[in-house]
Write a protein that holds these residues in place. Structure first.
Motif, PDB file in Angstrom:
ATOM      1  N   GLU A 133       0.834  -1.203   0.000  1.00  0.00           N
ATOM      2  CA  GLU A 133       0.000   0.000   0.000  1.00  0.00           C
ATOM      3  C   GLU A 133       0.872   1.257   0.000  1.00  0.00           C
ATOM      4  OE1 GLU A 133      -2.583  -0.423   3.326  1.00  0.00           O
ATOM      5  OE2 GLU A 133      -3.876  -1.907   2.337  1.00  0.00           O
ATOM      6  N   GLY A 134       1.970   1.223   0.762  1.00  0.00           N
ATOM      7  CA  GLY A 134       2.884   2.355   0.777  1.00  0.00           C
ATOM      8  C   GLY A 134       3.552   2.578  -0.560  1.00  0.00           C
ATOM      9  N   LEU A 135       3.978   1.498  -1.199  1.00  0.00           N
ATOM     10  CA  LEU A 135       4.642   1.609  -2.507  1.00  0.00           C
ATOM     11  C   LEU A 135       3.662   2.087  -3.581  1.00  0.00           C
ATOM     12  CD1 LEU A 135       6.825  -1.642  -2.367  1.00  0.00           C
ATOM     13  CD2 LEU A 135       7.513   0.703  -1.827  1.00  0.00           C
ATOM     14  N   ILE A 136       2.419   1.647  -3.481  1.00  0.00           N
ATOM     15  CA  ILE A 136       1.388   2.103  -4.428  1.00  0.00           C
ATOM     16  C   ILE A 136       1.160   3.609  -4.267  1.00  0.00           C
ATOM     17  CG2 ILE A 136      -1.082   1.951  -4.979  1.00  0.00           C
ATOM     18  CD1 ILE A 136      -0.831  -1.088  -4.241  1.00  0.00           C
ATOM     19  N   LYS A 137       1.149   4.089  -3.017  1.00  0.00           N
ATOM     20  CA  LYS A 137       0.956   5.523  -2.785  1.00  0.00           C
ATOM     21  C   LYS A 137       2.117   6.340  -3.357  1.00  0.00           C
ATOM     22  CE  LYS A 137      -2.077   5.100   1.202  1.00  0.00           C
ATOM     23  NZ  LYS A 137      -2.218   5.188   2.672  1.00  0.00           N
ATOM     24  N   LEU A 138       3.285   5.736  -3.465  1.00  0.00           N
ATOM     25  CA  LEU A 138       4.424   6.421  -4.074  1.00  0.00           C
ATOM     26  C   LEU A 138       4.363   6.392  -5.600  1.00  0.00           C
ATOM     27  CD1 LEU A 138       7.305   5.167  -1.734  1.00  0.00           C
ATOM     28  CD2 LEU A 138       6.447   7.514  -1.915  1.00  0.00           C
ATOM     29  N   GLY A 139       3.348   5.719  -6.148  1.00  0.00           N
ATOM     30  CA  GLY A 139       3.149   5.736  -7.598  1.00  0.00           C
ATOM     31  C   GLY A 139       3.396   4.424  -8.306  1.00  0.00           C
ATOM     32  N   ALA A 140       3.619   3.353  -7.561  1.00  0.00           N
ATOM     33  CA  ALA A 140       3.885   2.059  -8.189  1.00  0.00           C
ATOM     34  C   ALA A 140       2.587   1.371  -8.590  1.00  0.00           C
ATOM     35  CB  ALA A 140       4.670   1.154  -7.240  1.00  0.00           C
ATOM     36  N   SER A 141       2.644   0.620  -9.678  1.00  0.00           N
ATOM     37  CA  SER A 141       1.537  -0.263 -10.042  1.00  0.00           C
ATOM     38  C   SER A 141       1.816  -1.636  -9.444  1.00  0.00           C
ATOM     39  CB  SER A 141       1.405  -0.354 -11.562  1.00  0.00           C
ATOM     40  OG  SER A 141       2.590  -0.863 -12.141  1.00  0.00           O
ATOM     41  N   PHE A 142       0.752  -2.283  -8.972  1.00  0.00           N
ATOM     42  CA  PHE A 142       0.893  -3.532  -8.232  1.00  0.00           C
ATOM     43  C   PHE A 142       0.233  -4.671  -8.988  1.00  0.00           C
ATOM     44  CE2 PHE A 142      -1.196  -6.493  -5.209  1.00  0.00           C
ATOM     45  CZ  PHE A 142      -0.068  -7.017  -4.598  1.00  0.00           C
ATOM     46  N   LYS A 143       0.896  -5.824  -8.970  1.00  0.00           N
ATOM     47  CA  LYS A 143       0.271  -7.019  -9.534  1.00  0.00           C
ATOM     48  C   LYS A 143       0.613  -8.218  -8.662  1.00  0.00           C
ATOM     49  CE  LYS A 143       4.055  -7.425 -12.916  1.00  0.00           C
ATOM     50  NZ  LYS A 143       4.373  -7.477 -14.355  1.00  0.00           N
ATOM     51  N   TYR A 144      -0.304  -9.178  -8.659  1.00  0.00           N
ATOM     52  CA  TYR A 144      -0.136 -10.359  -7.819  1.00  0.00           C
ATOM     53  C   TYR A 144      -0.648 -11.581  -8.557  1.00  0.00           C
ATOM     54  CZ  TYR A 144      -0.994 -13.705  -4.021  1.00  0.00           C
ATOM     55  OH  TYR A 144      -1.025 -14.833  -3.236  1.00  0.00           O
ATOM     56  N   SER A 145       0.197 -12.595  -8.658  1.00  0.00           N
ATOM     57  CA  SER A 145      -0.204 -13.854  -9.262  1.00  0.00           C
ATOM     58  C   SER A 145      -0.632 -14.807  -8.156  1.00  0.00           C
ATOM     59  CB  SER A 145       0.957 -14.456 -10.067  1.00  0.00           C
ATOM     60  OG  SER A 145       0.651 -15.776 -10.454  1.00  0.00           O
ATOM     61  N   ARG A 146      -1.923 -15.062  -8.063  1.00  0.00           N
ATOM     62  CA  ARG A 146      -2.419 -15.937  -7.013  1.00  0.00           C
ATOM     63  C   ARG A 146      -1.950 -17.379  -7.213  1.00  0.00           C
ATOM     64  NH1 ARG A 146      -6.343 -15.019  -3.428  1.00  0.00           N
ATOM     65  NH2 ARG A 146      -6.932 -13.107  -4.524  1.00  0.00           N
ATOM     66  N   GLU A 147      -1.755 -17.753  -8.479  1.00  0.00           N
ATOM     67  CA  GLU A 147      -1.369 -19.134  -8.791  1.00  0.00           C
ATOM     68  C   GLU A 147      -0.026 -19.506  -8.173  1.00  0.00           C
ATOM     69  OE1 GLU A 147      -0.492 -21.937 -12.704  1.00  0.00           O
ATOM     70  OE2 GLU A 147      -1.550 -20.024 -12.947  1.00  0.00           O
TER      71      GLU A 147
END
Length: 436
Positions: A133-147
């Protein structure tokens, strides 16, 4: 799976020096990724978790040179970003929870950071939301592979912002700080962790050219810079190990000196042990524990009610020492309620202490009442398995005070956080043998 064979009931005597701080090492080592220049670090503990992180850095392309037993130099001037997408990295990263802190530096310097879901102690859910959440607030896009449980963040350029952290996570704060130091503009982190090890990280980054103010408080203000340079850094002694040795001395009625403890960074630790009736003497920068031949008595609150010892974010009492406090209380005069607020499964090791004869009522996953024996009844030797680092050492202390010979299996958990613990304990008179 390694095993310790421990003959309990022996008084110990002598001096023991704490290792470098494990929790500081995991942050500081990740920070070397922020600069192409050489960073020299002293007082690095030779323990499994730290050695795993050093190996991961090597695999990432960091040039690592061991200068002495506990001193290394690191130079991250030729990082292999392709390694982050490899199957090998997914294996290496999962082996250690501290690997999460490579994400912030990599994102800040290279625009991308990846990590598989990290491992570590089995002490309940430990969310990574604060980090991302902190990195996203700094402008990063987030992705997560549940698999394959693989996290990733990317950004062309991070930009400073204001953020209020949902929890004062130490590793989360460290990750966000390391990302923000190279971000564009000013970042304010409120409800930041302020542990001594986080302060050490901030001071090191400032020596490298970062601009961080508010160090030691729960509000950090970071003005981003274009680049960081090299530095030299010496790590603090491990406060958790210091607390472990205080507990060991009390439980075995031993006279011990713990040397070079950095008193100013111990916070509430000495006073919490004093509340259990343990004499903790300051001698210069050493701690002296006299032999408690007449035992020790738990204090009550000023209104006469039963003492409660609970954990909290710094400057509160560290959760890593609650299991030690619980074990020490089993032989005190009086009773105490242990309230583990921050982790949901850390008290489940008490069944092993109950098997040894301890009087403990596990109220729920977070609270246990301990009724001390006052050494009128010794703990009984048994065979047990170490569930995590801190519980493992607590069981080791119990075994060293118990009557008879105990066996502790899965000691790899203890080795994750304590350097050559059997050798160092034998040097002060413990009867402990490592069996492969």
């Amino acid at each position: 799976m390694g095993t310790f064979k421990i003959e309990g009931g022996h008084q110990l005597k002598g001096s023991i020096k704490p290792q470098g701080a494990k929790n500081e090492a995991l942050q500081i080592l990740c920070a070397v990724l922020l600069t192409p220049e050489k960073v020299t670090i002293h007082n690095i503990p030779d323990i499994v978790d730290v050695n795993k992180l050093i190996t991961l850095l090597k695999n990432l392309g960091v040039k690592v040179e061991q200068l002495s037993h506990s001193s290394y130099s690191f130079q991250a001037d030729d990082i292999d970003l392709d390694y982050l997408q490899s199957d090998a990295f997914k294996v290496d990263g999962r082996g250690l929870r501290g690997s999460i802190m490579i994400v912030g530096p990599l994102l800040s310097r290279y625009g991308k950071g990846y990590i598989p879901k990290p491992g570590g102690d089995k002490i309940g859910r430990r969310r990574l939301d604060t980090h991302f959440e902190g990195l996203i607030k700094l402008g990063a896009s987030f992705k997560y592979s549940r698999e394959d449980q693989f996290y990733g963040v990317e950004a062309k350029k991070l930009k400073g912002t204001y953020m209020l952290l949902e929890e004062a996570s130490v590793t989360g704060t460290a990750n966000i700080v390391m990302a923000a130091v190279l971000a564009e503009g000013q970042t304010t982190i409120y409800n930041a962790a302020c542990e001594p090890y986080l302060q050490q990280l901030c001071r090191m980054l400032n020596r490298m050219g970062a601009k961080i103010s508010g160090v030691g408080s729960n509000m950090l203000i970071i003005d981003g810079v274009d680049a960081l340079g090299g530095t030299e850094h010496t790590m603090l002694p491990d406060m958790i190990e210091i607390g472990s040795w205080i507990g060991l001395a009390a439980m075995t009625k031993s006279e011990l000196t713990i040397s070079d403890v950095s008193w100013k960074d111990l916070g509430l630790i000495p006073n919490v042990f004093r509340k259990l009736g343990i004499t903790v003497e300051k001698r210069g920068d050493d701690i002296h524990i006299p032999a408690h031949t007449n035992g020790y008595e738990i204090q009550s609150f000023i209104d006469g009610s039963i003492l409660t010892i609970s954990d909290a974010p710094w400057p509160g009492f560290t959760p890593d020492l609650l299991s030690i406090i619980l074990v020490v209380a089993t032989q005190a005069r009086g009773s105490v309620l242990i309230h583990q607020k921050m982790f949901e499964s850390r008290l489940f090791f008490v069944d092993k202490l109950i098997d040894m004869g301890a009087k403990i009522i596990l109220c729920d996953p977070h609270r246990a009442t301990v009724i001390g024996h006052d050494f009128k009844s010794t703990l009984k030797a048994t065979t047990m398995t170490s569930p995590d680092i801190r519980a493992g050492v607590s069981l080791l202390i119990a075994a060293l005070s118990a009557k008879g010979t105990s066996t502790i299996m899965n000691i790899e958990q203890i080795d994750r956080g304590y350097e050559n613990i059997d050798t160092r304990l034998r040097a002060i008179g413990a009867n402990i043998e490592r069996i492969a």
